[in-house]
Design an enzyme around this catalytic site. Structure first.
Site, PDB file in Angstrom:
ATOM      1  N   GLY A 268       0.836  -1.202   0.000  1.00 12.25           N
ATOM      2  CA  GLY A 268       0.000   0.000   0.000  1.00 12.25           C
ATOM      3  C   GLY A 268       0.865   1.244   0.000  1.00 12.25           C
ATOM      4  O   GLY A 268       2.013   1.220  -0.466  1.00 12.25           O
TER       5      GLY A 268
ATOM      6  N   GLU B  75       5.613  -3.452   0.586  1.00  9.35           N
ATOM      7  CA  GLU B  75       5.549  -3.320  -0.875  1.00  9.35           C
ATOM      8  C   GLU B  75       4.864  -1.987  -1.143  1.00  9.35           C
ATOM      9  O   GLU B  75       3.641  -1.880  -1.066  1.00  9.35           O
ATOM     10  CB  GLU B  75       4.740  -4.484  -1.472  1.00  9.35           C
ATOM     11  CG  GLU B  75       5.418  -5.840  -1.310  1.00  9.35           C
ATOM     12  CD  GLU B  75       6.603  -6.028  -2.246  1.00  9.35           C
ATOM     13  OE1 GLU B  75       6.691  -5.305  -3.263  1.00  9.35           O
ATOM     14  OE2 GLU B  75       7.455  -6.879  -1.945  1.00  9.35           O
TER      15      GLU B  75
ATOM     16  N   VAL C  87       0.668   4.895   5.354  1.00  5.60           N
ATOM     17  CA  VAL C  87       0.142   3.800   6.186  1.00  5.60           C
ATOM     18  C   VAL C  87       1.283   2.855   6.579  1.00  5.60           C
ATOM     19  O   VAL C  87       1.310   2.324   7.700  1.00  5.60           O
ATOM     20  CB  VAL C  87      -0.997   3.051   5.451  1.00  5.60           C
ATOM     21  CG1 VAL C  87      -1.421   1.816   6.231  1.00  5.60           C
ATOM     22  CG2 VAL C  87      -2.200   3.975   5.248  1.00  5.60           C
TER      23      VAL C  87
ATOM     24  N   CYS D 235       1.221   0.142  -9.282  1.00  4.39           N
ATOM     25  CA  CYS D 235       2.373   0.655  -8.530  1.00  4.39           C
ATOM     26  C   CYS D 235       3.611   0.743  -9.408  1.00  4.39           C
ATOM     27  O   CYS D 235       4.520   1.508  -9.123  1.00  4.39           O
ATOM     28  CB  CYS D 235       2.643  -0.217  -7.320  1.00  4.39           C
ATOM     29  SG  CYS D 235       2.801  -1.952  -7.753  1.00  4.39           S
TER      30      CYS D 235
HETATM   31  P1  NAD Z   1      -3.582   2.049   1.421  1.00  2.00           P
HETATM   32  O1  NAD Z   1      -2.334   2.100   2.166  1.00  2.00           O
HETATM   33  O2  NAD Z   1      -4.565   3.139   1.578  1.00  2.00           O
HETATM   34  O3  NAD Z   1      -4.386   0.714   1.757  1.00  2.00           O
HETATM   35  C1  NAD Z   1      -3.772  -0.548   1.782  1.00  2.00           C
HETATM   36  C2  NAD Z   1      -4.338  -1.352   2.925  1.00  2.00           C
HETATM   37  O4  NAD Z   1      -4.104  -0.670   4.138  1.00  2.00           O
HETATM   38  C3  NAD Z   1      -5.838  -1.579   2.846  1.00  2.00           C
HETATM   39  O5  NAD Z   1      -6.094  -2.938   3.124  1.00  2.00           O
HETATM   40  C4  NAD Z   1      -6.415  -0.662   3.889  1.00  2.00           C
HETATM   41  O6  NAD Z   1      -7.572  -1.173   4.487  1.00  2.00           O
HETATM   42  C5  NAD Z   1      -5.304  -0.560   4.894  1.00  2.00           C
HETATM   43  N1  NAD Z   1      -5.282   0.718   5.576  1.00  2.00           N
HETATM   44  C6  NAD Z   1      -5.667   1.925   5.101  1.00  2.00           C
HETATM   45  N2  NAD Z   1      -5.463   2.888   6.020  1.00  2.00           N
HETATM   46  C7  NAD Z   1      -4.930   2.285   7.104  1.00  2.00           C
HETATM   47  C8  NAD Z   1      -4.486   2.739   8.382  1.00  2.00           C
HETATM   48  N3  NAD Z   1      -4.559   4.012   8.722  1.00  2.00           N
HETATM   49  N4  NAD Z   1      -3.987   1.830   9.228  1.00  2.00           N
HETATM   50  C9  NAD Z   1      -3.892   0.523   8.896  1.00  2.00           C
HETATM   51  N5  NAD Z   1      -4.297   0.047   7.705  1.00  2.00           N
HETATM   52  C10 NAD Z   1      -4.810   0.897   6.820  1.00  2.00           C
HETATM   53  O7  NAD Z   1      -3.072   1.910  -0.026  1.00  2.00           O
HETATM   54  P2  NAD Z   1      -3.921   1.946  -1.262  1.00  2.00           P
HETATM   55  O8  NAD Z   1      -4.443   3.320  -1.539  1.00  2.00           O
HETATM   56  O9  NAD Z   1      -4.913   0.857  -1.112  1.00  2.00           O
HETATM   57  O10 NAD Z   1      -2.830   1.568  -2.374  1.00  2.00           O
HETATM   58  C11 NAD Z   1      -2.123   2.546  -3.102  1.00  2.00           C
HETATM   59  C12 NAD Z   1      -0.657   2.550  -2.795  1.00  2.00           C
HETATM   60  O11 NAD Z   1      -0.154   1.235  -2.772  1.00  2.00           O
HETATM   61  C13 NAD Z   1       0.168   3.276  -3.831  1.00  2.00           C
HETATM   62  O12 NAD Z   1       1.157   4.029  -3.190  1.00  2.00           O
HETATM   63  C14 NAD Z   1       0.800   2.157  -4.629  1.00  2.00           C
HETATM   64  O13 NAD Z   1       1.995   2.494  -5.279  1.00  2.00           O
HETATM   65  C15 NAD Z   1       1.002   1.136  -3.578  1.00  2.00           C
HETATM   66  N6  NAD Z   1       1.062  -0.183  -4.164  1.00  2.00           N
HETATM   67  C16 NAD Z   1       2.222  -0.865  -4.096  1.00  2.00           C
HETATM   68  C17 NAD Z   1       2.303  -2.116  -4.685  1.00  2.00           C
HETATM   69  C18 NAD Z   1       3.570  -2.926  -4.645  1.00  2.00           C
HETATM   70  O14 NAD Z   1       3.494  -4.096  -4.977  1.00  2.00           O
HETATM   71  N7  NAD Z   1       4.699  -2.392  -4.259  1.00  2.00           N
HETATM   72  C19 NAD Z   1       1.202  -2.647  -5.317  1.00  2.00           C
HETATM   73  C20 NAD Z   1       0.037  -1.911  -5.349  1.00  2.00           C
HETATM   74  C21 NAD Z   1      -0.043  -0.682  -4.757  1.00  2.00           C
END
Ligand code: NAD
Length: 469
Positions: free
Chosen positions: A188, A210, A192, A244
């Site tokens: 994510g 990741e 976070v 990503c």
């Molecule tokens: P996000 O961090 O908002 O959410 C990811 C997960 O975290 C979700 O399951 C969500 O429920 C949980 N979450 C959200 N807020 C939280 C908090 N305050 N405390 C604990 N958990 C929490 O990310 P997103 O918007 O879902 O994804 C986008 C980001 O992820 C982008 O930066 C992207 O580049 C990155 N990403 C990375 C990869 C990789 O493989 N490296 C793949 C996909 C996305």
């Protein structure tokens, strides 16, 4: 319904029973995951369409097939991955068994985002199951349809005592993170990730991160702009730029930019027609909140929109958009775009382009397009990124024999194929000693003498090491 604590307690009891240790059990569960994907392909495609208007083609390619290939790879190779790895020995350990044993970590937590909601949830799980762990998966609440489908399917196909789906948003995830796990695997955003690391520090739980960032695409000495434009447009606008590893911005010379722009326009028309909003092949932005963020970036840019720019809030639609005359400190350059907006920056030489890229955090992926292999080598040698791909975008992450992960701010650790298995395994250093050669062993005991020390240093020196197993 069980509380989060009860779920984790149940899985921990199962793990302690040793059920997940036999390789046959792990393979049977991986095969069940294969069956889940095969039996429910239509529902999966439908859920992904509800969440992101993801085209069936992209859903199959980037969610179902990538997982099926990963599962196939793991099932085929797990037999060799679990083998003991014998270590080189010295004279002092010549008669001992010295080896590395891959052992499961215990109960692990996988937290996934919404952009590839199935792939990014299940792919790490493949490594975790292959390594013999019990697993809690936490899908993203943003991709609601996939979230509910996974919660329905996983207990139908996998052992409920070993694997569980916990649902919820930020609050539920924060509560989950207060429970003790043996590994946390988070995909994510960086903000976070910081709170995940903080929560993990309470029990010193190891964490894989990741994350994202701004993946650059440098284009220099590229004669065939048509080929470059096809690959660039495909990798940027796949999943409406919500990848990503999507190229986040392009850096090239003014001449290359001017040659590239009309071709990008033609390629976009070829891919999505003259009215991209009507194209079934273009995904939508996942939520009104994410749509507003992207439109905010477009509103703030001082660059010039030369292609696209149209949008529709109700449809969560943003046209494939290209922006030029973008300064390095522009709003579009201050955060990961994660949507269908492509800024093109100009630097006249590849060296200047590299300097620009190196002024930013290390990205998850870095792309270079060039007919000239020395340009590719220069960019590879003078930059750092999680992954690197020359003359294409995104697809390096589909090969299970390559590790996938970031470096620095784009992530910690990696997975895919054997790398996923390793992430969820402990490499236990084992030395099984016999009782022979006691005279040699006795050299280390007091009373210490110079003579003993000389002999001891000789028996343990690298010069007396041998590869005898
Ligand atoms: P996000 O961090 O908002 O959410 C990811 C997960 O975290 C979700 O399951 C969500 O429920 C949980 N979450 C959200 N807020 C939280 C908090 N305050 N405390 C604990 N958990 C929490 O990310 P997103 O918007 O879902 O994804 C986008 C980001 O992820 C982008 O930066 C992207 O580049 C990155 N990403 C990375 C990869 C990789 O493989 N490296 C793949 C996909 C996305």
């Amino acid at each position: 319904m069980d509380t989060q604590n009860q779920v984790v307690d149940r899985l921990r009891a199962t793990f302690r029973s040793g059920v997940t240790l036999p390789v046959e059990f792990r393979i049977s569960q991986l095969k069940q995951l294969m069956a889940m994907l095969k039996d429910n392909e239509e529902q999966i495609v439908d859920a992904l369409h509800q969440d992101l208007a993801k085209p069936k083609f992209e859903a199959i390619l980037a969610e179902i097939d990538i997982l099926t290939n990963e599962l196939h790879y793991a099932i085929t190779n797990i037999g060799s991955w679990v083998q003991l790895e014998y270590a080189a020995k010295n004279l002092a350990t010549k008669l001992d068994d010295c080896f590395i044993r891959r052992e499961p970590l215990g109960v692990v937590l996988i937290i996934a985002p919404w952009n590839y909601p199935l792939q990014l949830l299940i792919l790490p799980m493949v490594g975790a199951i292959a390594a013999g762990n019990c697993v809690v998966i936490k899908p993203s609440e943003v991709s609601q349809a996939t979230d509910s489908l996974v919660a329905e399917l996983i207990p139908k196909y996998l052992s409920k005592d070993c694997y569980a789906v916990v649902r919820g948003g930020a609050e539920e995830t924060k509560a989950l993170l207060e429970i003790r796990f043996d590994h946390i695997f988070y995909t994510g955003c960086q903000a976070v990730a910081r709170s995940v690391v903080q929560a993990a520090s309470v029990y010193l739980t190891p964490v894989t991160l990741e994350l994202g960032g701004k993946c650059p695409c440098l284009i220099y000495n590229q004669e065939n702009v048509a080929a470059a434009a096809h690959r660039l447009v495909w990798s940027k606008f796949f999943n409406a730029g919500q990848s990503c590893v999507a190229p986040d911005y392009v850096v090239c010379s003014t001449a290359t930019r001017d040659a590239l722009l009309p071709v990008i326009r033609q390629v976009l028309e070829k891919f999505y027609g003259t009215e991209p909003q009507k194209s079934p092949d273009l995904s939508r932005i996942v939520s009104p909140r994410h749509w507003t963020r992207l439109m905010g970036l477009l509103g703030k840019t001082s660059g010039k929109v030369v292609i696209g720019g149209e949008s529709n809030q109700e449809d969560k639609y943003i046209a494939p958009t290209v922006v030029v005359d973008v300064a390095e400190d522009d709003a579009l350059m201050n955060e990961e775009i994660f949507g269908p907006i492509l800024p093109i920056l100009t630097e006249e030489s590849v060296e200047k382009g590299i300097e620009l890229v190196n002024r930013k955090e290390k990205p998850l992926a870095l792309y270079v397009f060039s007919d000239d292999s020395s340009v590719v080598k220069t960019v590879m040698g003078k930059t750092s990124s999680g992954g690197f791909c020359a003359n294409d975008g995104i697809i390096h992450m589909a090969l299970p024999s390559l590790p996938f992960g970031g470096v620095g701010a784009s992530g910690w650790g990696s997975y895919h194929g054997r790398w996923g298995f390793e992430t969820f395994s402990h490499r236990r250093a084992c030395m099984l000693r016999g009782w022979a050669m006691e005279r040699l062993n006795g050299l280390r005991y007091p009373p210490y003498t110079e003579e003993k020390l000389t002999w001891l240093r000789w028996t343990t020196s690298p010069k007396t090491s041998c590869s005898m197993m």
